[in-house]
Design an enzyme around this catalytic site. Structure first.
Site, PDB file in Angstrom:
ATOM      1  N   HIS A  54       0.849  -1.197   0.000  1.00 13.86           N
ATOM      2  CA  HIS A  54       0.000   0.000   0.000  1.00 13.86           C
ATOM      3  C   HIS A  54       0.882   1.243   0.000  1.00 13.86           C
ATOM      4  O   HIS A  54       2.101   1.140   0.112  1.00 13.86           O
ATOM      5  CB  HIS A  54      -1.021  -0.009   1.141  1.00 13.86           C
ATOM      6  CG  HIS A  54      -0.434   0.051   2.526  1.00 13.86           C
ATOM      7  ND1 HIS A  54       0.401  -0.910   3.044  1.00 13.86           N
ATOM      8  CD2 HIS A  54      -0.578   0.979   3.519  1.00 13.86           C
ATOM      9  CE1 HIS A  54       0.732  -0.592   4.283  1.00 13.86           C
ATOM     10  NE2 HIS A  54       0.167   0.546   4.600  1.00 13.86           N
ATOM     11  N   HIS A  56       1.328   3.914   2.002  1.00 16.82           N
ATOM     12  CA  HIS A  56       1.839   4.646   3.174  1.00 16.82           C
ATOM     13  C   HIS A  56       3.363   4.764   3.128  1.00 16.82           C
ATOM     14  O   HIS A  56       4.057   3.837   2.703  1.00 16.82           O
ATOM     15  CB  HIS A  56       1.397   3.964   4.472  1.00 16.82           C
ATOM     16  CG  HIS A  56      -0.038   4.243   4.808  1.00 16.82           C
ATOM     17  ND1 HIS A  56      -0.776   3.452   5.661  1.00 16.82           N
ATOM     18  CD2 HIS A  56      -0.875   5.230   4.387  1.00 16.82           C
ATOM     19  CE1 HIS A  56      -2.002   3.939   5.761  1.00 16.82           C
ATOM     20  NE2 HIS A  56      -2.093   5.016   4.993  1.00 16.82           N
ATOM     21  N   ASP A  58       5.690   4.628   5.304  1.00 20.37           N
ATOM     22  CA  ASP A  58       6.540   3.649   5.992  1.00 20.37           C
ATOM     23  C   ASP A  58       6.617   2.317   5.231  1.00 20.37           C
ATOM     24  O   ASP A  58       7.246   1.369   5.698  1.00 20.37           O
ATOM     25  CB  ASP A  58       6.087   3.441   7.448  1.00 20.37           C
ATOM     26  CG  ASP A  58       4.688   2.885   7.566  1.00 20.37           C
ATOM     27  OD1 ASP A  58       3.770   3.402   6.884  1.00 20.37           O
ATOM     28  OD2 ASP A  58       4.496   1.915   8.329  1.00 20.37           O
ATOM     29  N   HIS A  59       5.981   2.253   4.059  1.00 22.45           N
ATOM     30  CA  HIS A  59       6.059   1.050   3.213  1.00 22.45           C
ATOM     31  C   HIS A  59       6.651   1.351   1.829  1.00 22.45           C
ATOM     32  O   HIS A  59       6.929   0.433   1.064  1.00 22.45           O
ATOM     33  CB  HIS A  59       4.678   0.401   3.073  1.00 22.45           C
ATOM     34  CG  HIS A  59       4.141  -0.041   4.395  1.00 22.45           C
ATOM     35  ND1 HIS A  59       4.095  -1.360   4.786  1.00 22.45           N
ATOM     36  CD2 HIS A  59       3.669   0.680   5.449  1.00 22.45           C
ATOM     37  CE1 HIS A  59       3.614  -1.432   6.020  1.00 22.45           C
ATOM     38  NE2 HIS A  59       3.349  -0.207   6.445  1.00 22.45           N
ATOM     39  N   HIS A 112      -7.585  -1.041   5.609  1.00 28.10           N
ATOM     40  CA  HIS A 112      -6.546  -0.134   6.133  1.00 28.10           C
ATOM     41  C   HIS A 112      -6.418   1.054   5.170  1.00 28.10           C
ATOM     42  O   HIS A 112      -6.453   2.212   5.582  1.00 28.10           O
ATOM     43  CB  HIS A 112      -5.241  -0.904   6.252  1.00 28.10           C
ATOM     44  CG  HIS A 112      -4.076  -0.099   6.742  1.00 28.10           C
ATOM     45  ND1 HIS A 112      -3.998   0.399   8.028  1.00 28.10           N
ATOM     46  CD2 HIS A 112      -2.935   0.303   6.120  1.00 28.10           C
ATOM     47  CE1 HIS A 112      -2.857   1.068   8.161  1.00 28.10           C
ATOM     48  NE2 HIS A 112      -2.198   1.028   7.020  1.00 28.10           N
ATOM     49  N   ASP A 131      -0.105  -3.943   6.173  1.00 26.32           N
ATOM     50  CA  ASP A 131      -0.791  -3.486   7.382  1.00 26.32           C
ATOM     51  C   ASP A 131      -2.235  -3.986   7.440  1.00 26.32           C
ATOM     52  O   ASP A 131      -3.098  -3.345   8.045  1.00 26.32           O
ATOM     53  CB  ASP A 131      -0.789  -1.948   7.458  1.00 26.32           C
ATOM     54  CG  ASP A 131       0.595  -1.404   7.782  1.00 26.32           C
ATOM     55  OD1 ASP A 131       1.514  -2.205   8.051  1.00 26.32           O
ATOM     56  OD2 ASP A 131       0.754  -0.165   7.772  1.00 26.32           O
ATOM     57  N   HIS A 169       4.734  -4.859  10.359  1.00 26.83           N
ATOM     58  CA  HIS A 169       5.244  -4.279  11.613  1.00 26.83           C
ATOM     59  C   HIS A 169       5.453  -5.341  12.681  1.00 26.83           C
ATOM     60  O   HIS A 169       4.754  -6.349  12.711  1.00 26.83           O
ATOM     61  CB  HIS A 169       4.248  -3.254  12.180  1.00 26.83           C
ATOM     62  CG  HIS A 169       4.113  -2.011  11.355  1.00 26.83           C
ATOM     63  ND1 HIS A 169       4.847  -0.878  11.595  1.00 26.83           N
ATOM     64  CD2 HIS A 169       3.330  -1.738  10.288  1.00 26.83           C
ATOM     65  CE1 HIS A 169       4.514   0.070  10.716  1.00 26.83           C
ATOM     66  NE2 HIS A 169       3.592  -0.432   9.905  1.00 26.83           N
TER      67      HIS A 169
HETATM   68 FE    FE Z   1       2.627   0.668   8.242  1.00 28.78          FE
HETATM   69 ZN    ZN Z   2      -0.090   1.510   6.570  1.00 27.22          ZN
END
Ligand code: FE
Ligand code: ZN
Length: 239
Positions: A54, A56, A58-59, A112, A131, A169
Site C-alpha cells: 500500500h 503509506h 513507511d512502506h 486499512h 498493514d 510491523h
Molecule cells: Fe505501516
Molecule cells: Zn499503513
C-alpha cells in the site's frame, strides 16, 4: 526462494525475497533504502523488483532511492498508481504477477487503505500482508469500512493453514496483550505468547507467523461476525 527480514524505521519490517539460483531479489515494502542497500551489497544481490502492499510512507519510503540505485521496477496496485512513488507495473485484484522466477497472486484487501493488496507467493506458501493482517492483530481502518476489513481478513483466513505470513510491523507483543485480555482461556494463545516473549527477549522477530497460528490465536480472525469484529477493532484503537 529465501526470505530475509530487514528491520526498518522504528518497528517496520521490509522483506527481501531472494532467488538463489541467480542472485536476484525483490523487496516488499521498503520503508527506507539504506538498510536494504546495505544487505543487498553485502550479499552481492541484484534488486529487480520493489513490491508495495500500500502507499503509506513507511512502506514506500525507499522506493525512489532503490529504483535509482538498482534500476529496479516498482510494482503495485493499479488504483493506487497516483500514490505509490515510482510505480511502473500496475496490478489488479486476482492477477498473477510473474517476473523472472517470482510468482505471486494479488489479493485486494481494502480496509486499512482502499488500495491495499497482499502478495501471495502461492508456490512457496508465503503471503505478505502489509498493514492488513498482523501477527495477533489487524491494521487500523483508515480509509475503508469495518465490513471491507472483515471481508479482507476472511480472504487471508481461507488460505492453506501452513501458509507463512509476513506482515509490515513488529506489533506482536502489544497485540498479544490485547488478545489475551479478551480470550484469556485460549491455551493456543497462551502458548504462543510464551514463544513471543522469548523471541522478543532475544531480540528476534516474531515473524513469520502462520495462517494456522492466527486462526488459533488472533481474536480478529476468530470474531464470528462483523459486529464482534467491529467492537474489537474499536477497543483496540484505544488499547
Ligand atoms: Fe505501516
Ligand atoms: Zn499503513
Amino acid at each position: 526462494m529465501q526470505v530475509e527480514i530487514i528491520p526498518c524505521l522504528q518497528d517496520n519490517y521490509s522483506y527481501v525475497i531472494i532467488d538463489e539460483s541467480n542472485n536476484t531479489a525483490c523487496v516488499i515494502d521498503p520503508s527506507e533504502a539504506a538498510p536494504i542497500i546495505n544487505f543487498l551489497q553485502k550479499q552481492n544481490i541484484e534488486l529487480k523488483y520493489i513490491l508495495n502492499t500500500h502507499h503509506h510512507f513507511d512502506h514506500t519510503g525507499g522506493n525512489e532511492d532503490l529504483k535509482k540505485k538498482f534500476k529496479s521496477i516498482v510494482v503495485g496496485f493499479k488504483k493506487d498508481s497516483k500514490r505509490i512513488p515510482g510505480i511502473e507495473v500496475l496490478l489488479e485484484d486476482g492477477e498473477i504477477w510473474e517476473a523472472e522466477n517470482f510468482l505471486a497472486k494479488i489479493i485486494h484487501v481494502p480496509g486499512h487503505t482502499t488500495g491495499h493488496i497482499c502478495f501471495h507467493f502461492f508456490k512457496e506458501k508465503l503471503i505478505f500482508t502489509g498493514d492488513t493482517l498482523f501477527s495477533l492483530g489487524c491494521g487500523r481502518i483508515f480509509e475503508g469500512t469495518y465490513e471491507e476489513m472483515f471481508l479482507s481478513l476472511n480472504k487471508i483466513k481461507s488460505l492453506p493453514e501452513e501458509t507463512k505470513i509476513y506482515c509490515g510491523h513488529e506489533y506482536t507483543l502489544n497485540n498479544a496483550n490485547f488478545c489475551i485480555k479478551h480470550d484469556f482461556e485460549n491455551q493456543n494463545l497462551q502458548k504462543k505468547i510464551k514463544l513471543i516473549r522469548k523471541q522478543r527477549d532475544n531480540g528476534q522477530p516474531t515473524i513469520p507467523t502462520t495462517v494456522k497460528d492466527e486462526l488459533d490465536c488472533n481474536i480478529f480472525l476468530r470474531a464470528k461476525n462483523l459486529e464482534t469484529f467491529s467492537k474489537l477493532r474499536d477497543l483496540k484503537d484505544n488499547f
